[in-house]
Design an enzyme around this catalytic site. Sequence first.
Site, PDB file in Angstrom:
ATOM      1  N   LYS A 129      40.395  24.859  40.809  1.00 26.11           N
ATOM      2  CA  LYS A 129      40.964  23.731  40.065  1.00 26.11           C
ATOM      3  C   LYS A 129      42.436  23.964  39.754  1.00 26.11           C
ATOM      4  CE  LYS A 129      36.426  22.623  38.248  1.00 26.11           C
ATOM      5  NZ  LYS A 129      35.417  22.908  37.215  1.00 26.11           N
ATOM      6  N   GLN A 173      34.120  24.284  31.335  1.00 22.11           N
ATOM      7  CA  GLN A 173      33.434  24.812  32.512  1.00 22.11           C
ATOM      8  C   GLN A 173      31.999  25.199  32.156  1.00 22.11           C
ATOM      9  OE1 GLN A 173      34.738  25.001  35.752  1.00 22.11           O
ATOM     10  NE2 GLN A 173      32.591  25.418  36.207  1.00 22.11           N
ATOM     11  N   ASP A 196      35.085  14.746  33.039  1.00 19.99           N
ATOM     12  CA  ASP A 196      33.842  15.200  33.673  1.00 19.99           C
ATOM     13  C   ASP A 196      32.772  14.117  33.647  1.00 19.99           C
ATOM     14  OD1 ASP A 196      33.581  17.518  35.073  1.00 19.99           O
ATOM     15  OD2 ASP A 196      33.190  18.802  33.356  1.00 19.99           O
TER      16      ASP A 196
END
Length: 369
Positions: A129, A173, A196
């Site tokens: 990322k 995460q 997300d």
Amino acid sequence: MALKNKVQSIVVTTVWRKNAFLLVSSSSRTFATGYDDNRILKSPSSLVSLDFPDVWNYSSSTDYSESSTHKLASDHTARVIDGKQVSEEIISNVATEVTRMKKTIGEVPGLGVILVGERKDSLTYVRNKITACEEAGIKFKLTEFSDTCTEDEVCDAIMRFNADPSFHGILVQLPLPQHLNEEKILNVVKLEKDVDGFHPVNMGNLAMRGREPLFVPCTPKGCVELLIRYGVEIMGKKAVVIGRSNIVGLPASLLLQRHHATVTIVTALTPNPEEITRDADILMSGVGVPNFVRGSWVKPGAVVVDVGTYPIEDKSCEQGYRLIGDVCYEEASRVASLITPVPGGVGPMTVAMLLYNTLESATRKYNFV
């Protein structure tokens, strides 16, 4: 002892089916045509645009003949769905828009990421990322904690990102260490920065016809984008989603329904799942169990999307391990028509969708056209 073994079996089964999908094709024929070639994604920009009333029209001449069960030739090899190539195209287009935004209004999208612990796979994902954000010109900040940190420490970091107007997206995460309450932590993320797509409001709007989520979860969104770009028809097809996780299984099934697939969800307690998967037009699995889906589970000519990743120790690799998927690639590629590899399939698309969602968030905030 027998009861104990049965319980253990159920627990293990639940784990390995946690994230899988079996997907059905999308009507790229209907929805992927006539798009502006300058658009970054080929998926419809509005899910509401896909909604129309159900009309139940049963024909009196229904064909009840059995579907073909013939096997493809032994030398058949499925066409590879190259997620890496598609993701590079998307990230390049995101970078173009970021550059235009910076020149026009002097702003760039910002992404804040929180990493707890030192899981090898999580470290790899975060590293990917960071690299992608650098390529696209997106501002990136990583906040790291040890796996012994408290919920309050993580929540405080999220709230700092919430309050900082230079960050338009926040990602925690996953998975988190077991002592942390994942639901509580994710609920702290500000709705308009939930790139997300895991916020209950975003998930709820994804589920409801006529509603538009601010963000669609990255992995399912990337999977459907691949299907559309490779000309896979979804409308009216049979989609089987193995697993119902909040990260993959649930949103994938909801998104496929919005594209008018007939969706069946296979859970850990579904008996004879291979009988269900053999009827699917598209198979997507993301349970994290290596070679779980065998070639005999796949319908001839089906599209196989492997979301699963499992680290295997390999000292010849730079990181000391390599990733394999849920699907036995050698077997499935002799039966399927299209298949995603691991790595190089869904993984890069998840990162690309994250960057796209972050750009969308910044575009929305600045009313940038």
